[in-house]
Write an enzyme that holds these catalytic residues in place. Sequence first.
Site, PDB file in Angstrom:
ATOM      1  N   GLU A  83       0.808  -1.216   0.000  1.00 52.22           N
ATOM      2  CA  GLU A  83       0.000   0.000   0.000  1.00 52.22           C
ATOM      3  C   GLU A  83       0.846   1.274   0.000  1.00 52.22           C
ATOM      4  O   GLU A  83       0.363   2.330  -0.405  1.00 52.22           O
ATOM      5  CB  GLU A  83      -0.939   0.006   1.199  1.00 52.22           C
ATOM      6  N   ASP A 111     -12.814  -7.263  -1.337  1.00 52.88           N
ATOM      7  CA  ASP A 111     -13.620  -8.474  -1.189  1.00 52.88           C
ATOM      8  C   ASP A 111     -14.968  -8.106  -0.586  1.00 52.88           C
ATOM      9  O   ASP A 111     -15.197  -6.956  -0.215  1.00 52.88           O
ATOM     10  CB  ASP A 111     -12.890  -9.515  -0.323  1.00 52.88           C
TER      11      ASP A 111
END
Length: 230
Positions: A11, A198
């Site tokens: 990230e 997700d």
Amino acid sequence: MIGIIGAMEEEVQSLRSSMEIQEVKEIASMMFHKGILFGKEAVVVRSGIGKVNAAVCMQILADYFQIDAVINTGIAGSLDAAIDIGDMVISTDAVQHDMDTSILGDPIGQVPRMDTFSFPADAVLVAKATEANREANPDIHTFQGRIASGDQFISSQEVKDKIVELFGAKCAEMEGAAIAHAAYLNKIPCVIIRAISDKADHSAVVDYPTFEKKAIEHSVRLMEKLLLKL
């Protein structure tokens, strides 16, 4: 000075590669990279996963770097059927879904003796992050709402449904509310930005690795647009 926290190396490495790094400082086993990012003074750091790592990281940014604002970027599981994998959620506030002293009379999620139930995001940062994502990632949808954090990866429909019932949250992850909590105590403006990787249900174990990379790409493009607006 803007603090930018990501939980995982994936990230923050793209942000570091775009940064003119002026100083690297290791504190509490975390590497803080200070410099110029997209024209702004910033500190980029990987906190590590979970609420304790996140809160420690935020406090170091407040104490050592004396940041003026904090942006927490990362990925999360969707709790809302309207929010698809790849979409972006900008926090309005954050709660700790695994905080539970209800046996003492507190609502689930309430930090005992705190003067707030949820930890609010800064309205200006929310508006600018929302605008930035719509410009940077026009192919995905942008949502605003509550983010629920806890020290667990949500992959159960039953747990997902309970978090939605209790908190009305848009997505679930493992750091945001801890950063928002520490920012609130230090009176530092904060926003949490989450790309959806997700659906936080039984499919999460399969979906997460597949869509993680795309979610991070969306986040990096958003961050560039956002910093140009600050």
